[in-house]
Design a protein around this motif. Structure first.
Motif, short mmCIF file in Angstrom:
data_model
loop_
_atom_site.label_atom_id
_atom_site.label_comp_id
_atom_site.label_asym_id
_atom_site.label_seq_id
_atom_site.Cartn_x
_atom_site.Cartn_y
_atom_site.Cartn_z
N ARG A 94 -6.45 11.19 -2.29
CA ARG A 94 -6.46 9.86 -1.39
C ARG A 94 -5.86 10.29 -0.24
O ARG A 94 -5.28 11.25 0.07
N SER B 89 0.13 -1.31 8.48
CA SER B 89 -0.77 -0.19 7.81
C SER B 89 -2.05 -1.00 6.64
O SER B 89 -2.36 -0.45 6.08
N GLY B 90 -1.68 -2.26 7.11
CA GLY B 90 -2.72 -3.32 6.33
C GLY B 90 -4.24 -3.28 6.62
O GLY B 90 -4.45 -4.08 7.50
N GLY B 91 -4.69 -2.61 5.82
CA GLY B 91 -6.32 -2.41 6.16
C GLY B 91 -6.74 -1.48 5.02
O GLY B 91 -5.87 -0.72 4.40
N ALA B 92 -8.31 -1.24 5.00
CA ALA B 92 -8.72 -0.14 3.95
C ALA B 92 -8.43 1.21 4.37
O ALA B 92 -8.41 1.50 5.61
N ASP C 35 2.08 -8.46 2.17
CA ASP C 35 0.71 -7.97 1.94
C ASP C 35 0.42 -9.12 1.31
O ASP C 35 0.64 -9.74 0.37
N PRO C 36 -1.35 -9.30 1.27
CA PRO C 36 -2.15 -10.27 0.62
C PRO C 36 -2.01 -9.87 -1.00
O PRO C 36 -2.12 -10.74 -1.70
N GLY D 273 0.78 -1.28 0.12
CA GLY D 273 0.02 -0.15 0.00
C GLY D 273 1.01 1.23 0.10
O GLY D 273 2.11 1.21 0.05
N MET D 274 0.28 2.40 -0.10
CA MET D 274 0.85 3.89 -0.06
C MET D 274 1.57 3.82 1.20
O MET D 274 2.79 4.29 0.98
N ILE D 275 1.17 3.73 2.39
CA ILE D 275 1.73 4.12 3.51
C ILE D 275 3.08 2.92 3.59
O ILE D 275 4.08 3.18 4.04
N VAL E 141 -1.10 1.26 12.37
CA VAL E 141 -1.52 2.50 11.70
C VAL E 141 -2.85 2.52 11.11
O VAL E 141 -3.62 3.56 11.03
N LEU F 49 -0.30 4.99 15.77
CA LEU F 49 -0.03 6.20 15.29
C LEU F 49 -0.98 7.18 15.45
O LEU F 49 -2.22 7.07 14.99
N HIS G 142 -7.75 9.35 17.69
CA HIS G 142 -7.35 9.97 16.46
C HIS G 142 -8.37 10.11 15.32
O HIS G 142 -8.62 9.07 14.61
N ASN H 180 -6.84 2.49 10.37
CA ASN H 180 -7.78 3.24 10.98
C ASN H 180 -9.19 2.35 11.24
O ASN H 180 -9.26 1.30 10.47
N1 LIG Z 1 -3.25 6.54 11.95
C1 LIG Z 1 -2.83 7.41 11.21
O1 LIG Z 1 -2.52 8.44 11.44
C2 LIG Z 1 -3.31 7.06 9.72
C3 LIG Z 1 -2.74 8.19 8.71
C4 LIG Z 1 -3.36 7.86 7.19
C5 LIG Z 1 -3.76 6.44 6.92
N2 LIG Z 1 -4.12 5.40 7.98
C6 LIG Z 1 -4.57 4.50 7.67
O2 LIG Z 1 -3.74 3.51 7.08
C7 LIG Z 1 -4.40 2.24 6.35
C8 LIG Z 1 -3.45 2.17 4.97
O3 LIG Z 1 -3.46 3.50 4.24
P1 LIG Z 1 -2.83 3.39 2.79
O4 LIG Z 1 -3.14 4.79 2.22
O5 LIG Z 1 -1.59 2.69 2.85
O6 LIG Z 1 -4.00 2.36 2.12
P2 LIG Z 1 -3.67 1.49 0.86
O7 LIG Z 1 -4.83 1.02 0.42
O8 LIG Z 1 -2.78 2.11 -0.21
O9 LIG Z 1 -2.60 0.33 1.41
C9 LIG Z 1 -3.40 -0.77 2.38
C10 LIG Z 1 -2.62 -2.14 2.03
O10 LIG Z 1 -3.13 -2.75 3.01
C11 LIG Z 1 -3.09 -4.19 2.33
N3 LIG Z 1 -4.35 -5.11 3.03
C12 LIG Z 1 -5.60 -5.44 2.93
N4 LIG Z 1 -6.04 -6.16 3.77
C13 LIG Z 1 -5.05 -6.72 4.57
C14 LIG Z 1 -4.87 -7.52 5.42
N5 LIG Z 1 -6.01 -8.24 6.14
N6 LIG Z 1 -3.58 -7.87 6.21
C15 LIG Z 1 -2.68 -7.13 5.67
N7 LIG Z 1 -2.75 -5.93 4.57
C16 LIG Z 1 -4.13 -5.85 4.02
C17 LIG Z 1 -3.98 -3.98 0.99
O11 LIG Z 1 -3.54 -5.13 0.03
C18 LIG Z 1 -3.13 -2.52 0.58
O12 LIG Z 1 -1.77 -3.08 -0.28
C19 LIG Z 1 -5.60 2.92 6.27
O13 LIG Z 1 -6.51 2.11 7.21
C20 LIG Z 1 -5.70 4.42 6.55
O14 LIG Z 1 -6.82 5.00 6.94
C21 LIG Z 1 -3.75 6.10 9.30
#
Ligand SMILES: NC(=O)c1ccc[n+]([C@@H]2O[C@H](COP(=O)([O-])OP(=O)(O)OC[C@H]3O[C@@H](n4cnc5c(N)ncnc54)[C@H](O)[C@@H]3O)[C@@H](O)[C@H]2O)c1
Length: 337
Positions: free
Chosen positions: A232, A81-84, A39-40, A16-18, A123, A148, A180, A125
């Protein structure tokens, strides 16, 4: 090449991006030579790994896998950061159900494959809740899990710097605590602007009350603003700060911002939220937060909002009732055993 540790560090959600930004940041900051990307979604994960190989980092062993057992076995440090991620129009809380279930599985996988992990930064959310679920299901000590939450405080610093047209480094100790989410508690009493307490600037009208209220709203909606500007959810700042957190847990430089931590004291019970923390090799500890009566009230409100989210997750059946938590995690009511 000097590294903070030689231990295995696994990044979950690395495609993912993070996650992909965290991989690059961790390599640039020489955290450890042993980085595993998980990553899955295998094709994008391979793409990230290829990019890291093409950077030509020296003296590192970068591995990648979509097999969670392989990813977590032997891992001593994890950032997930693995989640939606949220999209335009969504709040962090809209992600609750799906990401809560992901956190449950993640916690169970930690318990199964790396129960002696030293530190986990969560990380994804809503991070206060996914972090809490991870802590309970993993069975690790509360001092081993942080979330985070720092971006709200860095956004407060940045908004004040823009308002006063001074470098951010002249704004010190800007702090938000609690959740947060949009119910965070933005504090004024901790911050100094060019050495002068922010509270005095507000009381003297140098920062008029209406401007302060508008500024706080911009802080609270800082994440939403990034979504509007970039189309995004933010990824560079969360990636950087999460790596600073795990670096502190590896014995690196102290982390300078609040972090989400498990809180269970006379005031706040069975919750994960942003506090004044210290993250070291021995894990995270927190200090009681005490502000003005108004700030304390805001923090109380933020806590109550988190309790509602936690209780929703209990009603969904993702978490058991609080009285049962100790059966999943022996440290939850007794961190010192
Ligand atoms: N805490 C904070 O301050 C903060 C700030 C920004 C974003 N976030 C959160 O971080 C998360 C990731 O953001 P992103 O922009 O990288 O999203 P993204 O969609 O680019 O990446 C998420 C990655 O998680 C993977 N994923 C999906 N299901 C998974 C699982 N069961 N196990 C492991 N990985 C899995 C996806 O395949 C994807 O590659 C989001 O939930 C976002 O809301 C948190």
């Amino acid at each position: 090449m000097e590294f903070l540790t030689n231990d295995k560090f696994t990044i979950v959600g690395a495609a993912g991006m993070i996650g992909s930004n965290m991989a690059q940041t961790a390599l640039m900051m020489h955290l450890t030579p042993n980085i595993c990307l998980y990553d899955p979604y295998a094709p994008a994960l391979e793409g990230v790994a290829e990019e890291m190989f093409h950077c030509g980092f020296e003296g590192v062993n970068i591995t990648y896998t979509s097999d969670i057992k392989e990813a977590l076995t032997g891992a001593k440090y994890i950032v997930s950061s693995g989640g939606a991620a949220r999209k335009a129009g969504m709040t962090r809380e809209d992600l609750l159900k799906g990401n809560a279930e992901i956190a449950e599985q993640f916690g169970k996988d930690v318990r199964k494959y790396c129960p002696d992990v030293k530190h986990i930064v969560v990380v994804f959310n809503p991070a206060d809740i996914t972090g809490l679920i991870t802590l309970i299901y993993s069975g690790v000590k509360p001092s081993c899990v942080t979330t985070l939450a720092a971006l709200d405080s860095t956004r407060l610093q940045s908004e004040l710097a823009k308002y006063f047209k001074i470098p951010a480094s002249e704004i010190n100790n800007s702090r938000t605590y609690g959740g947060h989410g949009e119910q965070m508690a933005v504090f004024e009493s901790t911050t100094t602007v060019k050495g002068k307490p922010l509270k005095e600037l507000i009381d003297e009208g140098i920062l008029p009350a209406a401007d302060w209220e508008a500024l706080k709203t911009r802080v609270i909606q800082g994440g939403k603003n990034i979504i509007e500007l970039r189309g995004r959810s933010s990824f560079q700042s969360p990636a950087y700060l999460s790596i600073e957190m795990i670096a502190a847990a590896m014995g690196g430089k102290p982390f300078r911002w609040p972090a989400g931590t498990y809180v269970n004291d006379d005031k706040f019970k069975h919750i994960m939220m942003a506090m004044e923390t210290s993250i070291t090799k021995d894990g995270v500890t927190y200090k009681e937060v005490s502000g003005t009566p108004e700030e304390n009230k805001e923090l109380e409100k933020s806590y109550e909002h988190l309790c509602k989210l936690r209780d929703e997750v209990i009603d969904m059946g993702v978490l058991p009732r609080i009285e049962e938590w100790h059966k999943l995690n022996q440290y939850i009511d007794n961190p010192t055993i």
